[in-house]
Design a protein around this motif. Structure first.
Motif, mmCIF file in Angstrom:
data_model
loop_
_atom_site.group_PDB
_atom_site.id
_atom_site.type_symbol
_atom_site.label_atom_id
_atom_site.label_comp_id
_atom_site.label_asym_id
_atom_site.label_seq_id
_atom_site.Cartn_x
_atom_site.Cartn_y
_atom_site.Cartn_z
ATOM 1 N N THR A 194 0.797 -1.224 0.000
ATOM 2 C CA THR A 194 0.000 0.000 0.000
ATOM 3 C C THR A 194 0.833 1.280 0.000
ATOM 4 N N HIS A 195 2.109 1.191 0.353
ATOM 5 C CA HIS A 195 2.952 2.387 0.451
ATOM 6 C C HIS A 195 4.355 2.087 -0.063
ATOM 7 N N ARG A 196 5.021 3.125 -0.557
ATOM 8 C CA ARG A 196 6.403 3.013 -1.037
ATOM 9 C C ARG A 196 7.217 4.177 -0.492
ATOM 10 N N LEU A 197 8.489 3.916 -0.223
ATOM 11 C CA LEU A 197 9.409 4.973 0.150
ATOM 12 C C LEU A 197 10.808 4.551 -0.260
ATOM 13 N N LEU A 248 3.738 3.599 10.864
ATOM 14 C CA LEU A 248 3.130 2.954 12.023
ATOM 15 C C LEU A 248 1.809 3.599 12.429
ATOM 16 N N ASP A 249 1.445 4.709 11.808
ATOM 17 C CA ASP A 249 0.213 5.430 12.121
ATOM 18 C C ASP A 249 -0.978 4.689 11.506
ATOM 19 N N PRO A 250 -1.879 4.132 12.333
ATOM 20 C CA PRO A 250 -3.030 3.383 11.804
ATOM 21 C C PRO A 250 -3.890 4.197 10.834
ATOM 22 N N ALA A 251 -3.927 5.498 10.996
ATOM 23 C CA ALA A 251 -4.745 6.339 10.115
ATOM 24 C C ALA A 251 -4.243 6.314 8.673
ATOM 25 N N ARG A 252 -3.006 5.915 8.461
ATOM 26 C CA ARG A 252 -2.436 5.879 7.107
ATOM 27 C C ARG A 252 -2.802 4.607 6.351
ATOM 28 N N GLY A 253 -3.373 3.618 7.042
ATOM 29 C CA GLY A 253 -3.828 2.406 6.370
ATOM 30 C C GLY A 253 -2.748 1.552 5.745
ATOM 31 N N VAL A 254 -1.582 1.543 6.361
ATOM 32 C CA VAL A 254 -0.461 0.763 5.807
ATOM 33 C C VAL A 254 -0.713 -0.733 6.021
ATOM 34 N N VAL A 255 -0.655 -1.484 4.939
ATOM 35 C CA VAL A 255 -0.667 -2.940 5.018
ATOM 36 C C VAL A 255 0.771 -3.423 4.903
ATOM 37 N N LYS A 256 1.425 -2.999 3.825
ATOM 38 C CA LYS A 256 2.832 -3.342 3.615
ATOM 39 C C LYS A 256 3.475 -2.199 2.855
ATOM 40 N N ALA A 257 4.633 -1.789 3.291
ATOM 41 C CA ALA A 257 5.362 -0.710 2.628
ATOM 42 C C ALA A 257 6.586 -1.293 1.925
ATOM 43 N N ILE A 258 6.845 -0.798 0.750
ATOM 44 C CA ILE A 258 7.998 -1.241 -0.032
ATOM 45 C C ILE A 258 9.087 -0.182 0.094
#
Length: 80
Positions: free
Chosen positions: A51-54, A67-77
């Motif tokens: 769901t996220h990349r950086l 780590l913020d639940p409001a961001r809806g991170v499932v898995k970050a690459i």
């Protein structure tokens, strides 16, 4: 060149939290290789999970935001 463990240890507020970020301490290199093989074969819906990349350079500053639940991170690459 840094290893991911070194980067997370620098970004984490404590060693305990860094270990939590790293995931299971029981997973082996073979476990990770099996997961990567399954992803490459299309057995894991990675597009839905990632769901996220950086960038690697952004990890120290941005990791806490993942780590913020409001961001809806499932898995970050992390792109290297």
């Amino acid at each position: 060149e840094f290893r991911m463990e070194e980067i997370l240890m620098r970004a984490a507020p404590s060693a305990k939290i860094a270990r939590k970020w790293l995931g299971s301490r029981n997973a082996t290199t073979e476990d990770f290789e099996a997961v990567l093989d399954a992803m490459r074969a299309g057995h894991i819906p990675d597009a839905a999970l990632n769901t996220h990349r950086l960038t690697l350079a952004d990890v120290p500053a941005d990791f806490k935001n993942l780590l913020d639940p409001a961001r809806g991170v499932v898995k970050a690459i992390v792109e290297c």
